[in-house]
Design an enzyme around this catalytic site. Structure first.
Site, PDB file in Angstrom:
ATOM      1  CE1 TYR A  29      -3.159   2.883   0.614  1.00 60.50           C
ATOM      2  CE2 TYR A  29      -1.811   3.670   2.328  1.00 60.50           C
ATOM      3  CZ  TYR A  29      -2.932   3.687   1.602  1.00 60.50           C
ATOM      4  OH  TYR A  29      -3.773   4.875   1.613  1.00 60.50           O
ATOM      5  CG  HIS A  55      -4.486  13.458  -2.382  1.00 60.41           C
ATOM      6  ND1 HIS A  55      -3.326  12.520  -2.380  1.00 60.41           N
ATOM      7  CD2 HIS A  55      -5.544  12.843  -1.460  1.00 60.41           C
ATOM      8  CE1 HIS A  55      -3.540  11.485  -1.329  1.00 60.41           C
ATOM      9  NE2 HIS A  55      -4.658  11.665  -1.029  1.00 60.41           N
ATOM     10  NE  ARG A 103     -17.627  21.676  53.679  1.00 56.13           N
ATOM     11  CZ  ARG A 103     -18.762  21.345  53.726  1.00 56.13           C
ATOM     12  NH1 ARG A 103     -19.282  20.136  54.047  1.00 56.13           N
ATOM     13  NH2 ARG A 103     -19.723  22.088  53.553  1.00 56.13           N
ATOM     14  CG  ASN A 156     -10.855   8.438   2.305  1.00 55.89           C
ATOM     15  OD1 ASN A 156     -10.060   7.693   2.596  1.00 55.89           O
ATOM     16  ND2 ASN A 156     -10.276   9.402   1.431  1.00 55.89           N
ATOM     17  CG  ASN A 185     -10.461   4.072   3.228  1.00 57.68           C
ATOM     18  OD1 ASN A 185     -10.428   2.808   3.238  1.00 57.68           O
ATOM     19  ND2 ASN A 185      -9.501   4.658   3.299  1.00 57.68           N
ATOM     20  CD  GLN A 186      -9.727   8.369   6.548  1.00 54.47           C
ATOM     21  OE1 GLN A 186     -10.081   9.157   7.493  1.00 54.47           O
ATOM     22  NE2 GLN A 186      -8.911   8.660   5.564  1.00 54.47           N
TER      23      GLN A 186
END
Length: 508
Positions: free
Chosen positions: A62, A90, A286, A414, A417-418
């Site tokens: 990848y 990009h 306190r 995305n 994808n995300q």
């Protein structure tokens, strides 16, 4: 315990693979020397060589042989330099104001620490270039917005890489200028990258980790400040100290709260109550050890998460050359730090609530032992800290609004994808902003405490409280505007820390 200012060396030195702490990130605001041991340098080289062997064998990797994100099913550019541009062009899309140079440089340090593990396949020249950059005052110009905190801080780090290439803008010290000029004046060469090198620089969460680490370092100091200012408030007012006795906290059962109560007792050692206060103080006194103790528990958890993140590997894919293994996964998904950063934001907001309410207690003649309203020297002819409190109210409301969690604001993006994202970068940057505002609230309270002594509050009877008041007087002397006094006092409180709080934070 000491109240002397912390000394700073002119140039810090960090050595990988030592543990990278949140406090070490702060050293990157100035030039810092970063060294890798020989074993680490060898691992980076071996991983890079392994990457190229796999490419020569035609294995699919990848970002090296493919397109990016949802376009992974398409081939990338054939030439390494073209693949670098294919990635960066990009992602060069950030918006908003620049991150401060200190945050941008801390992100470079965090990225270097991840790459130095030798699991990303980048060239050793890339790691050395980051080291060389950090040894100067160069900082990339990085816009605040663009990352969703998943698949790495892609847009912010793309801008950082562009700066390192001599494109876009950068800082040299505090001066913003074209990046090419900043590199030249710093004595640095523009960075030349392959596609995998570029992906290794952007495909992690260093901005998230850096901002969270810087927030944690600041909040750790603010925790000690909250205890010291609470003690000074109680001493100036002549309060009883029943609310600090150890038996209460043994019964409560929370160790962090017991430790904070012990710290408060240490600050109040030698304190003599005035005998004019009610049996029970308002909760701002306190229950202060309970609130500060709960904050300590939250920050202890955040420290574990952030430190683990700073010292792990955030990238995709990872290369395990000794096992002939390439792993495509999600080691760039910043959910852990996102949760911790949101917790820090909430914690900071509640510490801010405490400081603002303690300031309100101090200016009210019905509750401050009869001191003039607003701590004015001649009420009506002057207005004391009236404006300081108004500004503090503005700050605390801003902190409350900012405490809305970011870590579950997932929006699919995305091309799906995300499809689930943690927004860790926004969470971490918000936590850092919260820490900065908390410093100003503590500065406001400290200025009011010094003013209370000036207009008739009793002299502190506890030696440490008296010493702190003397230190604060140096910041407010000279008649500078209130706003400047608040900022100067906030800086002073950062520099003047009890010894045990520095040790807890892992500082020398």
């Amino acid at each position: 315990m000491t109240m002397t200012p912390q000394a700073r060396t002119t140039t810090a030195e960090l050595c990988f693979p030592a543990n990278l702490t949140p406090e070490a990130l702060e050293t990157a605001a100035d030039p810092v020397l970063v060294r890798l041991d020989e074993g680490s340098r060898l691992a980076v080289e071996r991983c890079h060589d392994y990457l190229h062997r796999c490419l020569a064998e035609g294995r699919e990797i990848y970002g090296a042989t493919t397109g990016f994100g949802p376009l992974v099913g398409f081939s990338g550019q054939d030439e390494a330099a073209d693949q670098c541009e294919n990635l960066l062009c990009h992602l060069d899309v950030g918006q908003g104001a620049d991150l401060s140079p200190g945050v941008a440089r801390a992100a470079l340090l965090a990225r270097l620490w991840s790459l130095a593990h030798g699991r990303s396949g980048v060239a050793l020249d890339v790691v050395d270039a980051l080291s060389a950059t950090l040894a100067t005052s160069f900082a990339p110009a990085v816009p605040e917005y663009g990352s969703v905190g998943a698949s790495g801080d892609l847009a912010p780090m793309a801008h950082a890489v562009r700066s390192l290439q001599g494109r876009g803008d950068a800082y040299l010290g505090a001066v913003r200028m074209p990046a090419a000029r900043a590199l030249a004046e710093a004595g640095l060469e523009p960075l030349s990258l392959s596609g995998r090198d570029a992906l290794g620089l952007v495909n992690g969460t260093p901005v998230t980790a850096a901002a969270a680490g810087l927030a944690l370092a600041a909040l750790t100091r603010s925790l000690a400040t909250a205890t010291a200012l609470t003690a000074l408030l109680a001493d100036l007012l002549g309060c009883r100290t029943d609310f600090t006795v150890p038996e209460l906290f043994t019964a409560l059962g929370h160790d962090d709260t017991a430790r904070q109560a012990a710290d408060l007792r240490a600050h109040l050692a030698g304190h003599r109550p005035g005998g004019e206060r009610a049996l029970q103080e308002p909760y701002t006194l306190r229950c202060a050890p309970h609130l500060i103790g709960a904050a300590a528990t939250s920050l202890r958890h955040a420290r574990q998460v952030v430190t683990d993140d700073l010292n792990g590997v955030s990238d995709n894919p990872l290369f395990f050359f000794e096992r002939d293994l390439i792993c495509h996964g999600g080691n760039f998904f910043g959910q852990q730090v996102a949760f911790a950063a949101d917790l820090m934001s909430i914690t900071a907001a509640q510490l801010g609530n405490l400081a603002e309410r303690q300031l309100d207690l101090l200016i009210d003649p019905r509750r401050n032992g009869g001191l003039n309203p607003m701590l004015a020297e001649q009420p009506g002819r002057d207005h004391g800290v009236q404006g300081v409190q108004l500004a503090a109210t503005s700050l605390v409301v801003a902190m409350r609004r900012a405490a809305v969690p970011a870590a579950m604001q997932s929006v699919p993006t995305n091309h799906h994808n995300q499809d689930v994202v943690p927004f860790g970068t926004q969470a971490a940057l918000t936590a850092l902003a919260q820490a900065r505002n908390l410093r100003l609230l503590h500065g406001s309270l400290a200025v009011a405490l010094a003013q209370a002594a000036r207009v008739g509050a009793r002299r502190p009877s506890a030696p440490l409280c008296a010493e702190l008041l003397d230190v604060l007087d140096t910041a407010v002397a000279g008649g500078s505007p209130w706003a400047q006094q608040v900022r100067d006092t906030a800086d002073l409180l950062d520099a003047v820390q009890p010894l045990e709080s520095r040790l807890q934070a892992g500082q020398p």
